[in-house]
Design a protein around this motif. Structure first.
Motif, PDB file in Angstrom:
ATOM      1  N   ARG A  27       0.826  -1.219   0.000  1.00 11.91           N
ATOM      2  CA  ARG A  27       0.000   0.000   0.000  1.00 11.91           C
ATOM      3  C   ARG A  27       0.855   1.261   0.000  1.00 11.91           C
ATOM      4  NH1 ARG A  27      -2.721  -2.694   4.106  1.00 11.91           N
ATOM      5  NH2 ARG A  27      -1.760  -1.333   5.639  1.00 11.91           N
ATOM      6  N   SER A  28       2.006   1.188   0.672  1.00 15.64           N
ATOM      7  CA  SER A  28       2.834   2.382   0.826  1.00 15.64           C
ATOM      8  C   SER A  28       3.725   2.633  -0.386  1.00 15.64           C
ATOM      9  CB  SER A  28       3.708   2.255   2.067  1.00 15.64           C
ATOM     10  OG  SER A  28       4.752   1.318   1.849  1.00 15.64           O
ATOM     11  N   ASP A  36       2.695   4.885   9.274  1.00 14.94           N
ATOM     12  CA  ASP A  36       2.928   3.527   8.780  1.00 14.94           C
ATOM     13  C   ASP A  36       4.158   2.907   9.432  1.00 14.94           C
ATOM     14  OD1 ASP A  36       0.719   3.550   7.116  1.00 14.94           O
ATOM     15  OD2 ASP A  36       1.864   4.093   5.324  1.00 14.94           O
TER      16      ASP A  36
END
Length: 65
Positions: A27-28, A36
């Motif tokens: 996702r990052s 995160d």
């Protein structure tokens, strides 16, 4: 799920935690935000605990003593 929302003492399997770590990185895009990074660090601690408490399986190499 945020590590803060889990019940104290609950242990998920290393495979489940590893999947969550992989999803976080995916996702990052490989660049973790500060939030995160905090989640990632918590997941690493959880993963290590899961590995340490997992029963040995056939083919596992025992720790050198």
């Amino acid at each position: 799920m945020s590590p803060d929302l889990r019940k104290p003492g609950s242990v998920r399997s290393a495979a489940v935690v590893n999947a969550e770590i992989r999803a976080l990185w995916a996702r990052s895009g490989g660049r973790l935000s500060a939030v995160d990074e905090a989640v990632y660090q918590g997941l690493l601690v959880e993963w290590a605990a899961a590995v340490a408490t997992a029963p040995a399986r056939d083919g596992d190499v025992p720790d050198a003593a």
